[in-house]
Scaffold this active site. Sequence first.
Site, PDB file in Angstrom:
ATOM      1  N   GLU A 256     -10.339   2.054   5.902  1.00  0.00           N
ATOM      2  CA  GLU A 256      -9.828   1.635   4.590  1.00  0.00           C
ATOM      3  C   GLU A 256     -10.427   0.261   4.347  1.00  0.00           C
ATOM      4  O   GLU A 256     -10.062  -0.690   5.034  1.00  0.00           O
ATOM      5  CB  GLU A 256      -8.298   1.508   4.630  1.00  0.00           C
ATOM      6  CG  GLU A 256      -7.577   2.791   4.947  1.00  0.00           C
ATOM      7  CD  GLU A 256      -7.613   3.792   3.808  1.00  0.00           C
ATOM      8  OE1 GLU A 256      -7.907   3.386   2.667  1.00  0.00           O
ATOM      9  OE2 GLU A 256      -7.382   4.977   4.072  1.00  0.00           O
ATOM     10  N   CYS A 295      -5.735  -4.885  -1.445  1.00  0.00           N
ATOM     11  CA  CYS A 295      -6.931  -4.035  -1.509  1.00  0.00           C
ATOM     12  C   CYS A 295      -6.951  -3.226  -2.797  1.00  0.00           C
ATOM     13  O   CYS A 295      -8.005  -2.806  -3.249  1.00  0.00           O
ATOM     14  CB  CYS A 295      -6.969  -3.112  -0.306  1.00  0.00           C
ATOM     15  SG  CYS A 295      -5.450  -2.175  -0.115  1.00  0.00           S
TER      16      CYS A 295
END
Length: 502
Positions: A256, A295
């Site tokens: 990720e 993020c």
Amino acid sequence: MIELKSFLGGRWVAGRGNPQTLLNPATEEPLARTSTDGLDLAAALDYARRTGGPALRALTFAERGALLKALADEMQEHRDELLELGIANGGNTRSDAKFDVDGGIATLLAYVEVATALGARKFLVDGEGIQLGRSVRFHGQHIAVPRHGAAVHINAFNFPAWGFAEKAAVALLAGMPVLAKPATSSAMVAHRIVELVAENKILPDGALSLLVGAPGKLVSLLGGQDVLAFTGSGETGERIRSAPNIVRESVRVNVEADSLNAAVLGADVEPRSDMYELFLKDVVRDMTQKAGQKCTAIRRIVVPAALAAEVKSDLAELLGGVKVGDPKDEDVRMGPLATADQLSSAREGVQRLGGRLAFGSTAAPFPKGYFLNPILVESPGEAVHQHEVFGPVASLLAYQDNAAALVARGNGGLVSSVYSEDQAFVEKMVLELAPYHGRLFLGHPKIELSPGPGTVLPQLVHGGPGRAGGGEELGGPRGLAFYLQRVALEGARPVIQKLLGA
Ligand code: NAP
């Protein structure tokens, strides 16, 4: 100063030498120190594989769910203490710290529900049985069983509680023991959670280990039954993924990484309408929540050329009302960045974006602490589609009729959002943006208490192609697949059905 130890092989251990210091990013005051030098990571992984793995595999999904519930309850009981640590060590406002800690608890509880639905089985039955020959006796069935290795979780600094909990929930429910490595700079929250688990014997021995500090040789010790879930920068992800043993042993890796998330405003949206106000609110929340260190935060604000000037002035007005300062003060809405390094890369990142600053500046607002005021960039260069500035920074991009093509230049993202009431535009955007994203958020003022695109929900998948790392986590029961080995059973129907308990 507190010494943070690691929890390996069922006990707390301290490294010798090369200590790293954890700070309060608002005051630069040292809070704790840690070292991993000389720790026996191979023995720690073995302990997890040999002790924690069998203990978890002996339990049903429902029983593993009860462990997750106990972990969530423990975090809930000590919530205030965890929030205080997030404020001091993470530079979080109280609201940011709640987002992290409450998000972690909610994710654990969502997986308790998944566990309840999966019930008394110890492995997953994957799909329906299949008749393979002319006779019904020749039968096929896929099942998915927990792998026999350890699940290593390497996390980013921005979500020490949620990052820990979202990965641990899925791995433990699947039946794999976890070795968590939080980012060193903000590790105090995850450290305290593991301390609570250990003190209260919430999980079986070996089911949860913690490494606080430099990773050392951790990645190089993984083999074919282990899995590695990584969250962090694309650069570190690339290094980890290409480690020789990871390639040689086909270690399953989930990455990720970075993402240049976009928010697209439709040309149908009238200024001052509810949709317009929602769009502005989501942009400002994403730029300032956790000082933009999410993020999933909106980095590219994509608006019709005809509305660009209006959006710019409205955003500037809203950003001007955001009070930046020490997050322990109640009226502060945005705290500092997490470390001095993050601050200098955010400042460099703003230079790299080019263009003009429509709001804010990179000047230090205070003599101490890693603070950066919110910054809105206009007319940025091509770097806006290539470089993530991990801070309270977003760029305004105007489009004529090419919004989807503009967004796709980001080369893969975690989430993008569309704000429009024009169904044809929404459908076009969904179909054109979907291949480049893990999630699309369709903003609508009628959604009550809309969390905006920046909130990751455990029921939906999280991850994205390309730049975002190519990974996928969560998504309710879908997330279990990473920790399970799918195997096709082929044989006599009664034998297979008995095995399934049918
Ligand atoms: P980072 O520097 O890549 O660090 C991430 C983690 O990797 C930390 O725990 C770090 O440990 C560890 N690490 C560093 N080098 C390693 C190595 N050679 N082997 C094993 N582990 C290693 O990233 P960060 O600065 O913490 O996080 C910011 C980035 O994370 C941003 O780019 C952001 O977009 C991304 N992010 C992505 C998601 C997502 O879900 N996609 C979520 C959050 C953040 P140390 O701390 O000890 O160095």
